[in-house]
Design an enzyme around this catalytic site. Structure first.
Site, short mmCIF file in Angstrom:
data_model
loop_
_atom_site.label_atom_id
_atom_site.label_comp_id
_atom_site.label_asym_id
_atom_site.label_seq_id
_atom_site.Cartn_x
_atom_site.Cartn_y
_atom_site.Cartn_z
N ASP A 63 34.46 40.54 29.18
CA ASP A 63 33.87 41.84 29.98
C ASP A 63 32.82 42.42 29.33
O ASP A 63 32.65 42.03 28.41
CB ASP A 63 35.47 42.40 30.00
CG ASP A 63 35.63 43.83 30.98
OD1 ASP A 63 36.99 43.63 31.74
OD2 ASP A 63 35.06 44.83 31.07
N VAL B 262 35.68 41.77 39.25
CA VAL B 262 35.03 43.21 38.32
C VAL B 262 35.94 44.11 39.60
O VAL B 262 36.28 43.50 40.20
CB VAL B 262 33.83 43.54 38.41
CG1 VAL B 262 33.72 42.39 36.88
CG2 VAL B 262 33.25 42.83 39.30
N HIS C 234 41.04 34.96 46.75
CA HIS C 234 41.38 36.20 46.46
C HIS C 234 43.14 36.42 46.06
O HIS C 234 44.29 36.02 46.51
CB HIS C 234 41.80 37.41 47.71
CG HIS C 234 42.78 38.37 47.89
ND1 HIS C 234 42.99 38.65 48.70
CD2 HIS C 234 43.02 39.37 47.01
CE1 HIS C 234 43.69 40.31 48.76
NE2 HIS C 234 43.48 40.32 47.50
N MET D 267 44.14 42.53 35.68
CA MET D 267 44.44 41.31 36.77
C MET D 267 43.27 41.04 36.03
O MET D 267 43.86 39.15 36.45
CB MET D 267 43.27 41.97 37.94
CG MET D 267 43.37 41.32 38.92
SD MET D 267 44.09 40.56 39.96
CE MET D 267 44.45 40.98 41.32
N ASN E 222 48.19 41.13 43.72
CA ASN E 222 48.97 41.70 42.46
C ASN E 222 50.57 42.12 42.31
O ASN E 222 51.28 42.76 43.57
CB ASN E 222 48.15 42.59 42.08
CG ASN E 222 48.28 43.69 40.58
OD1 ASN E 222 48.62 42.43 39.94
ND2 ASN E 222 47.52 44.65 40.67
#
Length: 716
Positions: free
Chosen positions: A343, A400, A450, A324, A453
């Site tokens: 990350d 995350v 938002h 993502m 995917n």
């Protein structure tokens, strides 16, 4: 000056060449009634001007003509057939008049020449384009066919096979492709366009180019041997039906029109086009597809307006790499906004960078990018384990793990690092934006963002406004999403936001059918083949992940206990508890293997039937109508509730959210267009037949009021 109006100017240049310039008062040239009337008057003025030896058409805008003014023509589509027929005949007299001028004509094309713009250039004898040109007939995407002679002239210019491909797909063509098939005669640099057009016109005037033979070819029947024609059209019908299917009649109509008019001269061939155009213009499919086009314009218009009150986003950051995060980084970087990908895990960063590289390599393999461009995009992505790399970010997208405490901690940490004016967003699909905002000192600079995917394929972004989100924050995130090439819709915070909130009642309807003994594969078949979804509910749950669905379902049940809470286990619980999570672990409702191309291959799994049989008993058959009603009624009512509660601002934005976020069948136009097509009163009567199934099937009071007055959600 030979002629002047607010949309067209005609002047006489040296060597007695007339220059007709389309130059409307707005930002682009469109074919509306005013422009069509002006073109007619301009051609009359030209015919009465002594000494004109040739005509060049050009544009005063960056684009030639972007097409017809759809909003104006929609009113015509609602008229009686004879009115529409009269309008088509009058319009085509203008294009015929252009084609029949007593001297050679050329179109100098820059930017878009689409729809009526393309039909204009086809009416001239010669066509020259600059490198920015894009030419095409996109009408089939709107559920109609060209109406200004496109199906008549294009096959006679580039051949039937090429014309069928151009018109049935509706794709616009680059100048190199257009030159290859003979749609244009030359491609030049933008600064040379009009000079080169005048030179080519001089060659026609001096008879170095046989412009009269070119013109005659467009006026005559197609030169196709009978056997070749039969084979060509039979093959085209098979290929077009395979791609377009039964729900989209316009592409097949194109094949039939070109075939029927193949042996006719211009006048008769145009009549064939008119009859097919009128028939298609009256269909619900055309209304739905034109509605989507107009809704898309509305949403894009809102994004442009937002950009005016937005703060500039010159650099961005995404927290959380992986698939993502890598997708978000790729999308931002490829559209020109440098992005830092942060990350806590080097392996996740590597995965994110690999995802971006994989997407870019795929673009190169399709001929849509180059290694140099790929390097530029990858240079725009900075992978890091250090929060300090985020200091310059104007917008941060938190992506995350979907866990409230983890997200809250990460959001609080990033707020300490970024600048005073930085905007922080969360790419959550289920967690309340208002809840997450509590972890921040500046909740006004926070909202939801938002993504769906896979990020690179799904056009929608939901921008979720929390109770403290400022208008500038929301506007800036909308503008950033649009800059990323996405279609943003603004929704207010609630469980599931908009798209997931209306999706889970659909899944609940599906689960209810399974509890009553329905076959999930039979449901999928009906919802795909008959209703038109790209995937049926069982297949969609497998793709989304039944673990993800199980979690989201619990969130929805907590948020709307009156109608979304369950009694006992449902089919999603049965699959989840059996560790059947869908494609991700190779087994869900279906089982999955990997095909030769590395793609998941869906197969029936007897074990899933055994599990469902043990839970719910024997299978029963349900009619297609009942399957559609029991799955769609809950989704439709929940969508209406979202509008009534102000979660989403307009029917147009709701319908775009459904089409772009869920793949709602475009030929149905979205929930509100579908409701208007059915008739609200008819829908209420249908829903009442299923009211005993629970709260998800209960229509709202406002729906009953609208039904009582024969009202609609869109203007009639």
């Amino acid at each position: 000056m030979i002629y002047q109006s607010p949309t067209i100017q005609v002047e006489l240049l040296e060597d007695n060449i007339a220059r007709l310039c389309f130059n409307a008062e707005g930002s682009v040239n469109k074919f509306d009634r005013e422009t069509l009337n002006s073109l007619n008057d301009a051609l009359d003025a030209l015919a009465q001007t002594q000494g004109v030896k040739g005509l060049m058409l050009t544009s005063g805008k960056d684009a030639f003509i972007v097409g017809a003014d759809i909003t104006e023509f929609l009113g015509l589509f609602a008229q009686d057939d004879n009115v529409l027929q009269g309008w088509l005949e009058d319009a085509n007299k203008v294009f015929n008049k252009l084609e029949d001028l007593p001297f050679p004509t050329i179109s100098a094309i820059k930017g878009f020449a689409l729809g009526g713009g393309c039909e204009t250039i086809l009416a001239t004898d010669l066509r020259i384009a600059d490198t920015s040109a894009r030419i095409g007939l996109p009408e089939t995407k709107l559920g109609i066919i060209p109406g200004f002679g496109g199906t008549v002239r294009l096959p006679r210019v580039i051949g039937a096979d090429n014309a069928l491909e151009w018109i049935t797909t509706g794709k616009d063509q680059r100048p190199e492709a257009a030159l290859k098939v003979g749609a244009i005669d030359a491609v030049v640099a933008p600064e040379l366009l009009e000079t080169a057009a005048c030179q080519m016109l001089q060659d026609a005037i001096s008879e170095k180019i046989d412009w009269q033979a070119r013109r005659q070819r467009k006026l005559s029947p197609l030169t196709l041997p009978k056997l070749e024609a039969m084979m060509s059209f039979a093959t085209a019908k098979g290929m077009v039906f395979k791609v377009a299917g039964k729900h989209y009649p316009a592409p097949m109509a194109v094949v039939e029109v070109i075939e029927k008019a193949a042996l006719s001269e211009r006048a008769e061939a145009l009549q064939v086009e008119h009859q097919a155009f009128i028939k298609l213009a009256k269909t619900d499919v055309a209304k739905a597809l034109i509605g989507i086009f107009l809704n898309d314009q509305l949403v894009k218009g809102k994004a442009k307006k937002a950009a005016k009150q937005a703060q500039a986003v010159n650099s961005a950051a995404v927290l959380g790499a992986g698939i993502m995060g890598g997708g978000i980084a790729y999308q931002s970087a490829s559209k020109g906004t440098p992005i830092v990908m942060k990350d806590i895990n080097q392996a996740a960063l590597d995965l994110g960078l690999n995802e971006a590289a994989k997407l870019l390599t795929a673009q190169i393999n399709r001929g849509r990018s180059t290694p140099a461009k790929m390097a530029g995009v990858l240079n725009n992505i900075t992978a890091t384990l250090d929060y300090n790399a985020l200091k310059q970010a104007d917008v941060v997208v938190e992506a995350v793990v979907e866990h409230p405490k983890v997200k809250a901690t990460v959001l609080a940490e990033v707020e300490q690092v970024v600048g005073e004016d930085a905007i922080i967003t969360s790419n959550t699909s289920t967690i309340s934006i208002n809840l997450l905002a509590k972890s921040l000192q500046k909740p006004e600079r926070f909202c939801g963002m938002h993504f769906f995917n896979p990020v690179h394929k799904m056009p929608l972004v939901e921008v979720i406004r929390g109770e403290h989100s400022s208008e500038e924050t929301v506007a800036s995130v909308v503008a950033y999403a649009a800059k990323m090439g996405k279609t943003p819709i603004v929704v207010n915070d609630c469980p599931g936001f908009f798209v997931n909130r209306v999706l889970f009642p659909y899944f609940a309807g599906f689960s209810g059918l399974l509890e009553d003994g329905a076959d999930f594969a039979a449901i999928d078949k009906v919802m795909e083949k008959q209703f038109g979804w790209p995937m049926g509910p069982a297949y969609l749950l497998d793709v989304v992940g039944l673990d993800t669905g199980h979690h989201a379902q619990a969130v929805m049940a907590e948020g709307f206990p009156d109608r979304m809470a369950k009694e006992g286990k449902d089919a999603i619980d049965v699959m989840f508890e059996a560790d059947r999570f869908g494609q991700k672990n190779g087994k869900g409702f279906y089982q999955y293997s990997v095909d030769r191309r590395g793609k998941p291959k869906k197969e029936v799994d007897p074990l899933s039937y055994e599990l469902l049989g043990n839970a719910f008993g024997e299978q029963k058959e349900f009619s297609s109508d009942e399957i559609i009603a029991r799955t769609m009624i809950p989704m439709i009512i929940e969508t209406v509730r979202c509008l009534e509660e102000g979660i989403i601002a307009t029917p147009a934005e709701a319908d775009m959210g459904l089409v772009y976020g869920l793949g709602f069948p475009p030929f149905r136009g979205g929930v509100f267009r579908y409701l208007d097509t059915l008739g609200v009163a008819n829908f209420v009567a249908l829903a009442d037949q299923y009211a005993h199934l629970g709260g998800l099937y209960q229509v709202t009071d406002k729906m009953r009021e609208l039904a009582a007055t024969n009202g609609s959600y869109y203007p009639a």
